[in-house]
Motif scaffolding. Structure first.
Motif, PDB file in Angstrom:
ATOM      1  N   THR A  39       0.318  47.860  22.908  1.00 53.36           N
ATOM      2  CA  THR A  39       1.241  47.669  21.783  1.00 53.36           C
ATOM      3  C   THR A  39       2.423  46.806  22.203  1.00 53.36           C
ATOM      4  O   THR A  39       2.814  45.861  21.507  1.00 53.36           O
ATOM      5  N   LEU A  61      -1.107  33.321  22.649  1.00 53.80           N
ATOM      6  CA  LEU A  61      -0.154  32.927  23.697  1.00 53.80           C
ATOM      7  C   LEU A  61      -0.906  32.406  24.914  1.00 53.80           C
ATOM      8  O   LEU A  61      -1.839  33.056  25.395  1.00 53.80           O
ATOM      9  N   LEU A  80       5.904  33.597  21.119  1.00 51.50           N
ATOM     10  CA  LEU A  80       5.372  32.423  20.407  1.00 51.50           C
ATOM     11  C   LEU A  80       6.488  31.607  19.754  1.00 51.50           C
ATOM     12  O   LEU A  80       6.355  30.397  19.561  1.00 51.50           O
ATOM     13  N   SER A  81       7.584  32.279  19.389  1.00 55.79           N
ATOM     14  CA  SER A  81       8.702  31.597  18.711  1.00 55.79           C
ATOM     15  C   SER A  81       9.661  30.931  19.696  1.00 55.79           C
ATOM     16  O   SER A  81      10.557  30.205  19.285  1.00 55.79           O
ATOM     17  N   ALA A  90       4.244  39.293  23.207  1.00 58.61           N
ATOM     18  CA  ALA A  90       3.566  37.989  23.128  1.00 58.61           C
ATOM     19  C   ALA A  90       3.827  37.329  21.774  1.00 58.61           C
ATOM     20  O   ALA A  90       4.043  36.108  21.696  1.00 58.61           O
ATOM     21  N   GLU A  91       3.832  38.137  20.705  1.00 66.53           N
ATOM     22  CA  GLU A  91       4.119  37.590  19.367  1.00 66.53           C
ATOM     23  C   GLU A  91       5.534  36.997  19.312  1.00 66.53           C
ATOM     24  O   GLU A  91       5.760  35.934  18.747  1.00 66.53           O
ATOM     25  N   ALA A  92       6.491  37.723  19.928  1.00 61.58           N
ATOM     26  CA  ALA A  92       7.876  37.228  19.956  1.00 61.58           C
ATOM     27  C   ALA A  92       7.972  35.936  20.764  1.00 61.58           C
ATOM     28  O   ALA A  92       8.668  34.990  20.383  1.00 61.58           O
ATOM     29  N   ARG A 110      -5.835  36.989  21.131  1.00 64.10           N
ATOM     30  CA  ARG A 110      -5.657  37.362  19.720  1.00 64.10           C
ATOM     31  C   ARG A 110      -4.324  36.845  19.178  1.00 64.10           C
ATOM     32  O   ARG A 110      -4.229  36.374  18.055  1.00 64.10           O
ATOM     33  N   VAL A 111      -3.280  36.976  19.994  1.00 61.13           N
ATOM     34  CA  VAL A 111      -1.941  36.541  19.568  1.00 61.13           C
ATOM     35  C   VAL A 111      -1.824  35.022  19.592  1.00 61.13           C
ATOM     36  O   VAL A 111      -1.117  34.418  18.777  1.00 61.13           O
ATOM     37  N   ASN A 152       3.649  52.086  15.181  1.00 58.60           N
ATOM     38  CA  ASN A 152       4.230  50.812  15.636  1.00 58.60           C
ATOM     39  C   ASN A 152       5.760  50.880  15.763  1.00 58.60           C
ATOM     40  O   ASN A 152       6.469  49.917  15.472  1.00 58.60           O
ATOM     41  N   ARG A 159       1.397  43.125  22.974  1.00 59.45           N
ATOM     42  CA  ARG A 159       1.144  42.390  21.721  1.00 59.45           C
ATOM     43  C   ARG A 159       2.464  41.967  21.065  1.00 59.45           C
ATOM     44  O   ARG A 159       2.649  40.812  20.699  1.00 59.45           O
ATOM     45  N   LYS A 160       3.404  42.937  20.959  1.00 58.46           N
ATOM     46  CA  LYS A 160       4.705  42.640  20.331  1.00 58.46           C
ATOM     47  C   LYS A 160       5.472  41.573  21.133  1.00 58.46           C
ATOM     48  O   LYS A 160       6.080  40.666  20.560  1.00 58.46           O
TER      49      LYS A 160
END
Length: 451
Positions: free
Chosen positions: A261, A306, A271-272, A267-269, A303-304, A206, A264-265
């Motif tokens: 990878t 978004l 979200l904020s 999309a996670e960012a 999964r994330v 990662n 995913r990273k």
């Protein structure tokens, strides 16, 4: 009677020997014939090791042709290739086939690089003519790798491995390439393999990161979204450019793992971020040829957590053209889920207007090659003006890439370009710095409405 039996036995042994050394489809020699021929020439030249060459030819794009027209058509092409090669190789040379669409040569009178390259060019020309399949003609190209004895290896296995390395480099460089093995090429390929291993490990650990570059509305310079860009800094290798490692992941067949990878990273960012901001993400040409791409992309978003309507996928025209039917299906599935599709690097490929007609896009990104010259080149200015007008007519959003100074931004605003990105508006930054940037610079839609 006994002697007749012996004769029959001798004939059958001769036949068996011939069969063991012959490719059943084309009638050419096989790998064993190639090996024996190389060993024989090496033995003859033992006292005075005069150079000779071996070469490998591999057809470019043979598998899709085989899949499309069926194995019988594929076999017919391979037989025609064998016939052409046999007809045009130099006197004393041997041509063999050892499986699939790979052919090899032993060239006793080719002594050095220039001679091998010249022969490769001639063979490439011969194989570029259309192949006749009765009701249709098919065109193919071929890639070549050559190795010179004894410099590239003193025994058969070593020599074949060197020719294979040269062929692999040709394949990496595109279609119809010719490479003659050298120590420099061996080092280059070794470095690529080391880089590949380090990248694979970085994906598992990662360690490949995502940075974000702001995309702004040129009307009021407010941020409307961010483009996700891959970044990798290795403990031993230092900073590795995405222009190096992304194509490597494509070539070596693990772009999916890298892309998953990164998405995913990213999309996670995202979200904020404020919910009205979109995330722009690049899809590779390999992913536009993989029917599973839409499913994988939507599964990651799910999964994330978004919203797919906040994702915009950037694809290049070259990627679309590789396998248009599959690409169209993937684009259709993604758009049905609410994902928007953006055509990247617009104006630098071929038949761009045709792409806009044949595919459903939501946005066009004007390549930085035009933007960087807008202040001092009338032609670039007119091209951008025409693209903006055309996109307006087609109801497509427009982003200008690579804006580096105030004068470029001013010109683009005057031309009616809707959005822009570039160092003038913000350099790519990691997720934490991006949140700081938003805290300092971003005014929400609610805030703007209230004011």
């Amino acid at each position: 009677m006994k002697s007749a039996d012996h004769a029959a036995l001798d004939v059958s042994q001769t036949d068996l020997h011939a069969m063991a050394y012959t490719d059943p489809l084309t009638g050419l020699g096989n790998l064993y014939r190639l090996r024996d021929k190389v060993r024989q020439i090496a033995r003859e030249r033992e006292a005075d090791p005069a150079p000779f060459a071996i070469g490998i030819a591999n057809l470019d794009g043979f598998k899709p042709i085989n899949d499309l027209f069926g194995p019988r058509a594929g076999d017919e092409i391979l037989c025609q290739v064998a016939h052409r090669l046999k007809a045009c190789i130099p006197d004393g040379a041997t041509v063999t086939r050892h499986g699939g669409d790979e052919f090899a040569f032993v060239l006793p009178l080719v002594f050095e690089r220039k001679g091998a390259e010249k022969l490769g060019q001639m063979l490439r020309e011969v194989l570029s003519a259309p192949f006749d399949l009765g009701d249709r003609n098919v065109r193919l190209s071929a890639s070549f790798g050559f190795a010179i004895y004894p410099f590239a290896g003193e025994d058969f296995t070593e020599l074949l491995k060197s020719a294979d390395t040269a062929l692999y480099r040709s394949k990496r460089r595109g279609r119809g390439q010719i490479t003659v093995y050298s120590q420099e090429i061996a080092q280059e390929m070794k470095r690529a393999t080391q880089l590949e291993q380090a990248l694979r490990n970085a994906i598992i650990a990662n360690e490949v990161d995502v940075h974000f570059q702001p995309i702004v509305s040129l009307r009021d310079d407010t941020v409307v979204g961010f483009e996700a860009l891959a970044r990798w800094c290795d403990a031993d290798l230092g900073y590795v450019s995405p222009a190096v490692f992304v194509p490597l992941a494509e070539e070596r067949g693990f772009i999916d793992a890298l892309s998953d990878t990164l998405l995913r990273k990213a999309a996670e960012a995202a979200l904020s971020w404020p919910k009205e901001l979109f995330l722009s993400f690049n899809l590779s040409s390999a992913q536009l040829m993989d029917p599973k791409t839409a499913f994988n992309t939507l599964a990651i978003l799910n999964r994330v957590g978004l919203d797919p309507r906040r994702l915009e996928l950037e694809i290049t025209e070259t990627a679309v053209m590789t396998d248009a039917d599959t690409a169209q299906k993937i684009i259709g599935e993604l758009r049905a889920a609410g994902v928007r599709i953006s055509l990247d690097d617009f104006g630098t490929g071929q038949s761009s207007l045709g792409r806009l007609r044949d595919f459903t896009f939501d946005k066009v990104k004007i390549d930085r090659a035009f933007v960087s010259r807008i202040s001092n080149d009338k032609a670039s200015e007119h091209i951008i003006k025409a693209i903006v007008a055309m996109c307006e007519g087609l109801d497509l959003a427009v982003v200008a890439e690579g804006i580096e100074d105030f004068s470029e931004a001013l010109k683009l605003k005057a031309l009616g370009c809707g959005m822009g990105q570039g160092y003038f508006y913000g350099k790519p930054a990691d997720a934490v710095a991006t949140m700081r940037f938003l805290a300092d610079r971003y005014v929400s839609l609610e805030g703007r409405a209230a004011s």
